[in-house]
Write a protein that holds these residues in place. Structure first.
Motif, PDB file in Angstrom:
ATOM      1  N   VAL A 238       0.851  -1.187   0.000  1.00 55.13           N
ATOM      2  CA  VAL A 238       0.000   0.000   0.000  1.00 55.13           C
ATOM      3  C   VAL A 238       0.888   1.238   0.000  1.00 55.13           C
ATOM      4  CG1 VAL A 238      -1.730   1.318   1.276  1.00 55.13           C
ATOM      5  CG2 VAL A 238      -1.800  -1.177   1.305  1.00 55.13           C
ATOM      6  N   GLU A 239       0.575   2.199  -0.844  1.00 59.17           N
ATOM      7  CA  GLU A 239       1.223   3.507  -0.789  1.00 59.17           C
ATOM      8  C   GLU A 239       0.216   4.486  -0.208  1.00 59.17           C
ATOM      9  OE1 GLU A 239       2.719   4.507  -4.652  1.00 59.17           O
ATOM     10  OE2 GLU A 239       4.354   3.060  -4.542  1.00 59.17           O
ATOM     11  N   MET A 240       0.671   5.302   0.763  1.00 58.24           N
ATOM     12  CA  MET A 240      -0.248   6.136   1.516  1.00 58.24           C
ATOM     13  C   MET A 240       0.395   7.466   1.869  1.00 58.24           C
ATOM     14  SD  MET A 240      -2.048   5.224   5.210  1.00 58.24           S
ATOM     15  CE  MET A 240      -2.906   3.797   4.611  1.00 58.24           C
TER      16      MET A 240
ATOM     17  N   THR B  23       5.224   3.683   2.329  1.00 59.28           N
ATOM     18  CA  THR B  23       4.863   2.409   1.711  1.00 59.28           C
ATOM     19  C   THR B  23       4.731   1.378   2.819  1.00 59.28           C
ATOM     20  OG1 THR B  23       6.037   2.955  -0.326  1.00 59.28           O
ATOM     21  CG2 THR B  23       5.567   0.638   0.068  1.00 59.28           C
ATOM     22  N   ALA B  24       3.671   0.610   2.769  1.00 58.08           N
ATOM     23  CA  ALA B  24       3.443  -0.405   3.791  1.00 58.08           C
ATOM     24  C   ALA B  24       3.278  -1.774   3.143  1.00 58.08           C
ATOM     25  CB  ALA B  24       2.193  -0.063   4.608  1.00 58.08           C
TER      26      ALA B  24
ATOM     27  N   LYS C   1       4.263  -6.320   4.265  1.00 59.57           N
ATOM     28  CA  LYS C   1       4.601  -7.207   5.374  1.00 59.57           C
ATOM     29  C   LYS C   1       6.027  -6.978   5.870  1.00 59.57           C
ATOM     30  CE  LYS C   1       1.321 -10.954   4.594  1.00 59.57           C
ATOM     31  NZ  LYS C   1       1.139 -12.399   4.313  1.00 59.57           N
ATOM     32  N   SER C   2       6.862  -6.353   5.024  1.00 59.24           N
ATOM     33  CA  SER C   2       8.260  -6.145   5.413  1.00 59.24           C
ATOM     34  C   SER C   2       8.601  -4.688   5.704  1.00 59.24           C
ATOM     35  CB  SER C   2       9.191  -6.673   4.307  1.00 59.24           C
ATOM     36  OG  SER C   2       8.941  -6.006   3.081  1.00 59.24           O
ATOM     37  N   SER C   3       7.696  -3.768   5.410  1.00 59.23           N
ATOM     38  CA  SER C   3       7.953  -2.341   5.629  1.00 59.23           C
ATOM     39  C   SER C   3       6.709  -1.695   6.219  1.00 59.23           C
ATOM     40  CB  SER C   3       8.315  -1.665   4.305  1.00 59.23           C
ATOM     41  OG  SER C   3       8.446  -0.273   4.469  1.00 59.23           O
ATOM     42  N   ASN C   4       6.858  -1.018   7.369  1.00 55.81           N
ATOM     43  CA  ASN C   4       5.689  -0.473   8.072  1.00 55.81           C
ATOM     44  C   ASN C   4       4.609  -1.544   8.214  1.00 55.81           C
ATOM     45  OD1 ASN C   4       6.614   2.327   8.358  1.00 55.81           O
ATOM     46  ND2 ASN C   4       6.399   2.427   6.135  1.00 55.81           N
ATOM     47  N   SER C   5       5.049  -2.706   8.689  1.00 49.68           N
ATOM     48  CA  SER C   5       4.168  -3.876   8.733  1.00 49.68           C
ATOM     49  C   SER C   5       2.954  -3.673   9.635  1.00 49.68           C
ATOM     50  CB  SER C   5       4.955  -5.108   9.182  1.00 49.68           C
ATOM     51  OG  SER C   5       5.532  -4.897  10.456  1.00 49.68           O
ATOM     52  N   ASP C   6       3.079  -2.822  10.658  1.00 54.99           N
ATOM     53  CA  ASP C   6       1.928  -2.552  11.522  1.00 54.99           C
ATOM     54  C   ASP C   6       0.835  -1.803  10.767  1.00 54.99           C
ATOM     55  OD1 ASP C   6       3.599  -0.330  11.308  1.00 54.99           O
ATOM     56  OD2 ASP C   6       3.288   0.333  13.377  1.00 54.99           O
ATOM     57  N   LEU C   7       1.250  -0.850   9.933  1.00 56.35           N
ATOM     58  CA  LEU C   7       0.290  -0.109   9.121  1.00 56.35           C
ATOM     59  C   LEU C   7      -0.335  -1.025   8.074  1.00 56.35           C
ATOM     60  CD1 LEU C   7      -1.058   2.576   8.356  1.00 56.35           C
ATOM     61  CD2 LEU C   7       0.935   3.076   6.918  1.00 56.35           C
ATOM     62  N   PHE C   8       0.475  -1.897   7.488  1.00 60.39           N
ATOM     63  CA  PHE C   8      -0.043  -2.841   6.495  1.00 60.39           C
ATOM     64  C   PHE C   8      -1.083  -3.764   7.136  1.00 60.39           C
ATOM     65  CE2 PHE C   8       0.117  -6.868   4.110  1.00 60.39           C
ATOM     66  CZ  PHE C   8      -0.202  -6.392   2.852  1.00 60.39           C
TER      67      PHE C   8
END
Length: 449
Positions: A155-157, A170-171, A173-180
């Motif tokens: 997701v881009e947000m 960018t979210a 499973k490997s980057s900003n995983s909590d937001l994802f």
């Protein structure tokens, strides 16, 4: 420092297109925003968010206009509308698609079909993909491929950062995983403004579809047969059943099977042998024909509406079925109905805490619907929905966040179950000042000190 200006296609009350620009799918909850910004790119989104923060103007985020309670509109404020950001880029080798947040389901299905692929999503073509995904996303491929959010990769947000600044994140499973995690069922408009979504694709060609109708006299028998069969049949088969007002004299079960007509006919025997069906249709079609078959035109047209919903975790007992029958016998008009979709299958293979979408154990999603023409009929229609939901509450649980209902008192538990505290943690991390808020939005925790 030069002040940020609004960019994109800007519509105000003085413009001739304002009336069309301001209305959502639900006409019964009127809102009159001061400015509507139709963003053309991410920079327009950034500029709009920066502008409303500096002006301290109330705002909402909108895509497909299908917010049942019109939470995507606000009186006297600004609407950040991403519906004109709708490009779709398919990587056939990787079997992925990057889809801008404004794309409607109909366009998504048509574009992906050109590549012999799809994603599991909803049935109404005008629904925005982003809102559907953020709430979970159920449809006619749920039992074989999972929820829409289960097929989300990235997701881009645009989020709030600092007192007035914004930033793009960018979210996955490997980057900003909590937001994802939160974006997989945590509802739209809570954490920031999604600008694009990347999905894994599924190859698809022909499918088999069916439609069976019964009359009112087969009410109990038809629903009982469907509810005991639909959530546990072959996972390649997802189905729905709609119970209409008594005056309509119709119960309709439909579904989509990723397989042959011959196999589908065998799978359908528990339904086709029940009661006295008025009609039975079973046929093989291309996938895009199936998309058109399930796309109910009346759902795409703006109207005076009230909807609500719940989840069912075990087959309804006879007294619950008779309760549904009683309320439909006293429906406010012929547009009132109770709609059910089978769950289970792939959607149940994920634990409730693995995504923000909590109701993995549900076997059926149940929706209560009505619409009306005369404004004077609103009260009785709204009361009917509230009464139906209350009457069935001993047999149901929660509600699907994409079917919001402003009359649900404990909405955090209804929408998010045990996942609500974690959603508040994500909210606190990415929107600590509660910039993104609306009735029934997720609140951050108050920071001490």
């Amino acid at each position: 420092m030069e002040e940020t200006q609004l960019t994109g296609r800007i519509v105000t009350p003085n413009d001739p297109e304002y009336e069309q620009a301001r209305i959502n799918n639900n006409l019964s909850v009127a809102r009159f925003p001061k400015i509507i910004v139709f963003c053309q790119n991410t920079q327009d989104v950034v500029n709009a968010l920066t502008w409303v923060r500096k002006k301290r103007m109330p705002f909402r985020v909108r895509s497909g206009r299908h917010s049942y309670e019109n939470f995507s509109l606000v009186n006297g404020g600004l609407i950040i509308d991403v519906s004109e950001m709708n490009s779709i880029k398919v990587d056939r080798n990787a079997m992925t698609a990057k889809i801008e947040a404004g794309a409607a389901l109909g366009k998504v299905y048509r574009q992906l079909w050109k590549h012999g692929a799809t994603i599991p999503a909803g049935t109404e073509g005008s629904v925005g993909l982003v809102g559907l995904t953020l709430g979970g996303g159920i449809g006619m491929l749920t039992r074989i491929f999972g929820l829409t959010c289960d097929n989300l990769l990235e997701v881009e947000m645009v989020v709030a950062s600092g007192p007035t600044e914004t930033k793009q994140v960018t979210a996955s499973k490997s980057s900003n995983s909590d937001l994802f995690w939160a974006c997989c069922g945590g509802g739209g408009g809570n954490f920031g403004i999604v600008t694009s979504l990347t999905f894994k694709l599924h190859p698809i060609q022909n499918v088999s579809i069916f439609s069976i109708t019964w009359g009112w006299d087969d009410f109990e028998e038809a629903y009982t047969a469907w509810q005991t069969w639909a959530p546990s049949t072959d996972t390649r088969l997802t189905s729905e059943i709609e119970l209409f007002a008594k005056d309509v004299d119709r119960i309709t079960a439909q579904g989509e099977f990723v397989g042959s007509v011959a196999t589908l006919k065998k799978l359908l025997k528990p339904l086709t042998s029940t009661g006295s069906p008025k009609s039975i249709s079973i046929k093989e079609v291309t996938y895009i024909e199936a998309v058109r078959f399930f796309d109910e035109p009346s759902g795409n047209e703006p109207a005076n509406r009230k909807r609500s919903g719940s989840f069912i975790t075990a087959p309804l007992p006879l007294e619950a079925i008779l309760t549904m029958k009683q309320w439909l016998a006293h429906a406010p008009n012929e547009h009132a109905s109770l709609w059910h979709q089978s769950l289970g299958g792939a959607a149940a293979q994920i634990r409730p805490e693995e995504t923000a979408y909590f109701y993995r154990d549900a076997i059926i999603a149940q929706e209560y619907l009505t619409k009306w023409n005369n404004p004077g009929e609103e009260r009785q229609n709204v009361r009917w929905i509230r009464n139906v939901r209350q009457a069935l509450s001993p047999y149901t649980t929660g509600d699907y966040v994409n079917w919001p209902d402003r009359f649900i008192r404990n909405w955090p538990k209804a929408y998010y179950g045990e996942n609500f505290p974690r959603l508040r943690e994500v909210k606190t991390a990415y929107d600590p000042t509660n910039l993104f808020r609306f009735p029934q939005s997720i609140p951050p925790y108050r920071r001490r000190g």
